[in-house]
Structure formats: C-alpha cells, structure tokens
Design a protein around this motif. Structure first.
Motif, PDB file in Angstrom:
ATOM      1  N   GLY A  73       0.833  -1.188   0.000  1.00  0.00           N
ATOM      2  CA  GLY A  73       0.000   0.000   0.000  1.00  0.00           C
ATOM      3  C   GLY A  73       0.872   1.244   0.000  1.00  0.00           C
ATOM      4  O   GLY A  73       1.740   1.394   0.854  1.00  0.00           O
ATOM      5  N   VAL A  74       0.667   2.124  -0.965  1.00  0.00           N
ATOM      6  CA  VAL A  74       1.466   3.343  -1.099  1.00  0.00           C
ATOM      7  C   VAL A  74       0.579   4.553  -0.785  1.00  0.00           C
ATOM      8  O   VAL A  74      -0.494   4.699  -1.377  1.00  0.00           O
ATOM      9  CB  VAL A  74       2.049   3.459  -2.520  1.00  0.00           C
ATOM     10  N   PRO A  75       1.012   5.416   0.125  1.00  0.00           N
ATOM     11  CA  PRO A  75       0.228   6.608   0.451  1.00  0.00           C
ATOM     12  C   PRO A  75       0.032   7.524  -0.764  1.00  0.00           C
ATOM     13  O   PRO A  75       0.879   7.587  -1.661  1.00  0.00           O
ATOM     14  CB  PRO A  75       1.073   7.315   1.517  1.00  0.00           C
ATOM     15  N   GLU A  76      -1.085   8.248  -0.745  1.00  0.00           N
ATOM     16  CA  GLU A  76      -1.432   9.143  -1.852  1.00  0.00           C
ATOM     17  C   GLU A  76      -0.325  10.145  -2.169  1.00  0.00           C
ATOM     18  O   GLU A  76      -0.092  10.477  -3.331  1.00  0.00           O
ATOM     19  CB  GLU A  76      -2.720   9.892  -1.499  1.00  0.00           C
ATOM     20  N   ALA A  77       0.403  10.600  -1.166  1.00  0.00           N
ATOM     21  CA  ALA A  77       1.460  11.591  -1.370  1.00  0.00           C
ATOM     22  C   ALA A  77       2.595  11.071  -2.261  1.00  0.00           C
ATOM     23  O   ALA A  77       3.329  11.861  -2.853  1.00  0.00           O
ATOM     24  CB  ALA A  77       2.037  12.026  -0.023  1.00  0.00           C
ATOM     25  N   PHE A  78       2.736   9.763  -2.393  1.00  0.00           N
ATOM     26  CA  PHE A  78       3.844   9.182  -3.161  1.00  0.00           C
ATOM     27  C   PHE A  78       3.403   8.486  -4.443  1.00  0.00           C
ATOM     28  O   PHE A  78       4.232   8.201  -5.306  1.00  0.00           O
ATOM     29  CB  PHE A  78       4.611   8.167  -2.305  1.00  0.00           C
ATOM     30  N   ILE A  79       2.116   8.194  -4.590  1.00  0.00           N
ATOM     31  CA  ILE A  79       1.663   7.359  -5.698  1.00  0.00           C
ATOM     32  C   ILE A  79       1.948   7.968  -7.070  1.00  0.00           C
ATOM     33  O   ILE A  79       2.239   7.257  -8.029  1.00  0.00           O
ATOM     34  CB  ILE A  79       0.163   6.993  -5.539  1.00  0.00           C
ATOM     35  N   ALA A  80       1.919   9.268  -7.200  1.00  0.00           N
ATOM     36  CA  ALA A  80       2.155   9.909  -8.503  1.00  0.00           C
ATOM     37  C   ALA A  80       3.575   9.692  -9.024  1.00  0.00           C
ATOM     38  O   ALA A  80       3.820   9.799 -10.218  1.00  0.00           O
ATOM     39  CB  ALA A  80       1.851  11.401  -8.418  1.00  0.00           C
TER      40      ALA A  80
END
Length: 68
Positions: free
Chosen positions: A12-19
């Motif tokens: 699971g990757v936090p939204e802050a890093f997914i981009a």
C-alpha cells in the motif's frame, strides 16, 4: 505475497507518493523474516484508485529472483 515462478508482493502506497511510481520502476523489498536481506523487484501494477478500506493505493511488485 503470491508464490510461483515469478513471486509478487502487493504493498500500500500513500497518496502523497503514488504519482511518482510507474510500471517498470525498479525497487527493493524486505521481509520481517529476512531482516538483513533486500530483494530486487520491479513495479508491475499501479492502482488508479485507493483500496476499499484504506487511504493507500495498491502497488504490485514482482521479485526479480525466484523465492527461496
């Protein structure tokens, strides 16, 4: 973790890093059972939506070497 000839791990990757994550990116994976080892891996799938009960995005990585 899914076993087989090409083991995969979903994280699971936090939204802050997914981009910043793309299919084909190289990374490494560690496991609690092997705390002193890193396993080379490559990103094979990046979800476009968050997990159902989580604030993280599922990302699948494939280990480059077969599991022990």
């Amino acid at each position: 973790m899914a076993a087989g000839s090409k083991p995969e791990v979903e994280v699971g990757v936090p939204e802050a890093f997914i981009a910043a994550i793309r299919v084909g990116d190289e990374t490494s994976v560690t496991f609690d059972i092997f705390p002193d080892e890193e396993f080379a891996a490559v990103v094979t799938e990046v979800a476009v939506a968050r997990g159902q009960s989580s604030a993280t995005y599922p990302v699948t990585v494939e280990l480059k070497k077969a599991w022990r």
